[in-house]
Scaffold this active site. Structure first.
Site, PDB file in Angstrom:
ATOM      1  N   ILE A  59       0.811  -1.223   0.000  1.00  0.00           N
ATOM      2  CA  ILE A  59       0.000   0.000   0.000  1.00  0.00           C
ATOM      3  C   ILE A  59       0.841   1.269   0.000  1.00  0.00           C
ATOM      4  CG2 ILE A  59      -2.155  -0.886   0.995  1.00  0.00           C
ATOM      5  CD1 ILE A  59      -1.100  -0.076   3.761  1.00  0.00           C
ATOM      6  N   GLY A  60       2.113   1.122   0.143  1.00  0.00           N
ATOM      7  CA  GLY A  60       2.924   2.332   0.131  1.00  0.00           C
ATOM      8  C   GLY A  60       4.383   2.021   0.366  1.00  0.00           C
ATOM      9  N   PHE A  64      11.471   4.187   5.302  1.00  0.00           N
ATOM     10  CA  PHE A  64      11.713   3.014   6.138  1.00  0.00           C
ATOM     11  C   PHE A  64      11.724   1.733   5.304  1.00  0.00           C
ATOM     12  CE2 PHE A  64      10.464  -0.141   9.318  1.00  0.00           C
ATOM     13  CZ  PHE A  64      11.112   0.297  10.469  1.00  0.00           C
ATOM     14  N   GLY A  65      10.839   1.690   4.330  1.00  0.00           N
ATOM     15  CA  GLY A  65      10.716   0.505   3.480  1.00  0.00           C
ATOM     16  C   GLY A  65       9.292   0.390   2.966  1.00  0.00           C
ATOM     17  N   LYS A  81       4.827  -2.606   8.109  1.00  0.00           N
ATOM     18  CA  LYS A  81       5.950  -1.826   7.566  1.00  0.00           C
ATOM     19  C   LYS A  81       7.236  -2.614   7.695  1.00  0.00           C
ATOM     20  CE  LYS A  81       5.676   3.067   8.319  1.00  0.00           C
ATOM     21  NZ  LYS A  81       6.209   4.259   9.002  1.00  0.00           N
ATOM     22  N   ASP A 179       8.709  15.427  13.232  1.00  0.00           N
ATOM     23  CA  ASP A 179       8.500  15.309  11.788  1.00  0.00           C
ATOM     24  C   ASP A 179       7.014  15.441  11.455  1.00  0.00           C
ATOM     25  OD1 ASP A 179       9.386  15.115   9.203  1.00  0.00           O
ATOM     26  OD2 ASP A 179       9.640  12.947   9.199  1.00  0.00           O
TER      27      ASP A 179
HETATM   28  N1  LIG Z   1      -1.217   2.622   9.397  1.00  0.00           N
HETATM   29  C1  LIG Z   1      -1.345   2.752   8.066  1.00  0.00           C
HETATM   30  N2  LIG Z   1      -2.515   2.515   7.456  1.00  0.00           N
HETATM   31  C2  LIG Z   1      -2.657   2.647   6.135  1.00  0.00           C
HETATM   32  N3  LIG Z   1      -1.678   3.017   5.305  1.00  0.00           N
HETATM   33  C3  LIG Z   1      -0.475   3.271   5.832  1.00  0.00           C
HETATM   34  C4  LIG Z   1      -0.234   3.145   7.237  1.00  0.00           C
HETATM   35  N4  LIG Z   1       1.064   3.463   7.466  1.00  0.00           N
HETATM   36  C5  LIG Z   1       1.596   3.774   6.280  1.00  0.00           C
HETATM   37  N5  LIG Z   1       0.687   3.655   5.280  1.00  0.00           N
HETATM   38  C6  LIG Z   1       0.888   3.891   3.845  1.00  0.00           C
HETATM   39  O1  LIG Z   1       2.229   3.660   3.520  1.00  0.00           O
HETATM   40  C7  LIG Z   1       2.821   4.843   2.975  1.00  0.00           C
HETATM   41  C8  LIG Z   1       4.276   4.898   3.382  1.00  0.00           C
HETATM   42  O2  LIG Z   1       4.328   5.176   4.768  1.00  0.00           O
HETATM   43  P1  LIG Z   1       5.682   5.507   5.492  1.00  0.00           P
HETATM   44  O3  LIG Z   1       5.325   5.983   6.858  1.00  0.00           O
HETATM   45  O4  LIG Z   1       6.578   4.325   5.390  1.00  0.00           O
HETATM   46  O5  LIG Z   1       6.350   6.627   4.637  1.00  0.00           O
HETATM   47  P2  LIG Z   1       6.006   8.181   4.438  1.00  0.00           P
HETATM   48  O6  LIG Z   1       5.599   8.775   5.756  1.00  0.00           O
HETATM   49  O7  LIG Z   1       5.029   8.305   3.305  1.00  0.00           O
HETATM   50  O8  LIG Z   1       7.399   8.743   3.969  1.00  0.00           O
HETATM   51  P3  LIG Z   1       8.715   8.984   4.863  1.00  0.00           P
HETATM   52  O9  LIG Z   1       9.096   7.666   5.430  1.00  0.00           O
HETATM   53  O10 LIG Z   1       9.700   9.479   3.882  1.00  0.00           O
HETATM   54  O11 LIG Z   1       8.338   9.973   5.917  1.00  0.00           O
HETATM   55  C9  LIG Z   1       1.962   5.985   3.501  1.00  0.00           C
HETATM   56  O12 LIG Z   1       2.024   7.101   2.679  1.00  0.00           O
HETATM   57  C10 LIG Z   1       0.581   5.340   3.494  1.00  0.00           C
HETATM   58  O13 LIG Z   1       0.065   5.388   2.197  1.00  0.00           O
END
Ligand SMILES: Nc1ncnc2c1ncn2[C@@H]1O[C@H](COP(=O)(O)OP(=O)(O)OP(=O)(O)O)[C@@H](O)[C@H]1O
Length: 425
Positions: A59-60, A64-65, A81, A179
């Site tokens: 989903i994203g 971090f990954g 994650k 952040d």
């Molecule tokens: N708890 C969650 N529920 C639903 N989707 C999520 C959740 N956590 C993360 N995601 C999805 O995964 C994506 C990546 O999240 P992640 O926190 O790894 O990175 P980010 O915040 O987008 O970027 P960065 O790590 O550079 O700050 C998010 O943009 C979101 O779409």
């Protein structure tokens, strides 16, 4: 599912390094042992939950990954994650995340169900949120079909403020998120806002007002005093919240270089419009005029109050919350100019005068600020620093650091010794 009290999987994660027995490992081990109340999942359960981490469940992806959607054995839907081997953020942030949020629960913070630290796997397991992040929806340039009407925006702003007030003022020790930005605000199916991503968070020890740290966070949301001195206080989160508030009301991100020059930086633009008494121009046109003008103007003023240059003038989060709810009258408040990280064109020398720089004396540390870094030729940097660079002075090294936010210049003066200047952008 295995609970920490039953099995300590952390030793597996750090087993290889632990055998080297150096100080770093001891420190990490200490941190690991401070992890508590975290449910440990075994890798097999998470593999099954995500259909072997299939692309269809991805989903994203962030620093971090990759993040996968999965159904856990107990029926809960989770966002899973997976820390990638090349992660820019790494184990320390993995541990910080666990240390900071495994113990706390609030309706406006993402819920950490637990983690997996089996073998080389480092995985965080969160409650799944159906409506993605504010960055991908509200600020995603029309790639989402969610309609954020005015009431939804008010609820989101108040929700984020609630979450931050809880972190800053209720949890002990207090927590600075470091952040706060649109991509770290996730939305559930009812568009309730949840603050995510605690990997950079800092716990403030009792009786301390700030902690000194490496500058991290995201440009555009960084409070200038934090960017310049690396001193992080709750007021730096409040600055970031102010920027986010302006983004939510205006439906645009803080920086957009595709817009006309005078419009590119949201905070500068908001200040100009405030001075002209035309703040409402900023409200998102997508609302089609369907908003409460008094409330929108109040929210924009609160955004400006939160981003004032002097941290002590910024209100605390509990005051912000009252202002957002209309319990404190905002129009009484004097608003001073926002703190903006200066452009490269107004490169500023801090901590040393240009004269001392020119003479190569009395200069121990000097920080320069810029927002957009285009590495110019060395001679040009020197000319910006010193109107008349002495022939006995030359930049001998530029070292990038701190996620490319900071630069250390080594300037050599002859016959005196080398001096280092720090440049942050
Ligand atoms: N708890 C969650 N529920 C639903 N989707 C999520 C959740 N956590 C993360 N995601 C999805 O995964 C994506 C990546 O999240 P992640 O926190 O790894 O990175 P980010 O915040 O987008 O970027 P960065 O790590 O550079 O700050 C998010 O943009 C979101 O779409």
């Amino acid at each position: 599912m295995v609970h920490r009290s039953e099995v300590s999987c952390f030793s597996l994660l750090f087993g290889r390094k632990a055998s080297t027995g150096n100080r770093h490992v001891v420190e990490i081990d200490e941190e690991v042992s401070s992890v508590s109340n975290c449910t440990l999942y075994n890798y097999k359960e998470l593999r099954v939950a995500t259909d072997d981490f299939s692309l269809a469940n991805k989903i994203g992806e962030g620093g971090f990954g990759c993040v996968y959607k999965g159904k856990l054995r107990n029926g809960n839907v989770a966002a899973i994650k997976v820390l990638s081997a090349e992660s820019r953020q790494g184990v320390r942030e993995f541990l910080t995340e666990i240390n900071v949020i495994s113990d706390i629960e609030h309706e406006n913070l993402v819920e950490l169900f637990g983690c997996c630290v089996e073998g080389n796997h480092r995985i965080l397991v969160y409650g799944y949120l159906e409506n993605n992040s504010l960055a991908q929806t509200l600020l995603g340039g029309g790639h989402s079909n969610i309609h954020f009407d005015w009431q939804a925006r008010v609820k989101i702003c108040i929700g984020i403020a609630h979450g931050l007030a809880y972190l800053h003022e209720e949890v002990r020790p207090h927590i600075i998120h470091r952040d706060i930005k649109a991509s770290n605000i996730l939305l559930d199916k009812h568009l309730n806002a949840k603050i995510a991503d605690f990997g950079l968070a800092k716990l403030i020890p009792p009786n301390m007002t700030h902690v000194s740290t490496r500058v991290a966070g995201t440009l555009g949301y960084l409070a200038p005093e934090y960017a310049i001195r690396g001193q992080v206080t709750r007021k730096s989160d409040i600055y970031s919240f102010g920027v986010l508030l302006l983004e939510i009301v205006s439906g645009r991100s803080n920086t957009n270089t595709r817009l006309p020059v005078e419009d590119q930086y949201l905070l500068e633009r908001t200040w100009q419009l405030h001075e002209r008494n035309e703040l409402l121009v900023l409200v998102d046109a997508a609302l089609d005029g369907q908003f409460d003008a008094e409330e929108a103007c109040r929210f924009l003023k609160i955004g400006l109050l939160c981003t004032q240059d002097m941290p002590k003038l910024r209100p605390s989060m509990s005051t912000v919350l009252k202002m957002l709810k209309g319990e404190i009258y905002v129009n009484d408040k004097k608003i001073t100019k926002p703190g903006l990280i200066s452009d490269f064109m107004d490169l500023k020398v801090r901590g040393g005068s240009k004269e001392s720089l020119a003479l190569g004396t009395h200069l121990t540390q000097c920080r320069l600020v810029q927002t957009r870094w285009i590495p110019p030729p060395h001679q040009e940097i020197l000319q910006r620093l010193l109107p008349r660079p002495p022939p006995t002075c030359m930049i001998t090294a530029i070292e990038r650091g701190l996620q490319n936010l900071a630069f250390t210049l080594t300037i050599s003066f002859w016959p005196s010794s080398m001096q280092a200047l720090h440049i942050l952008m």
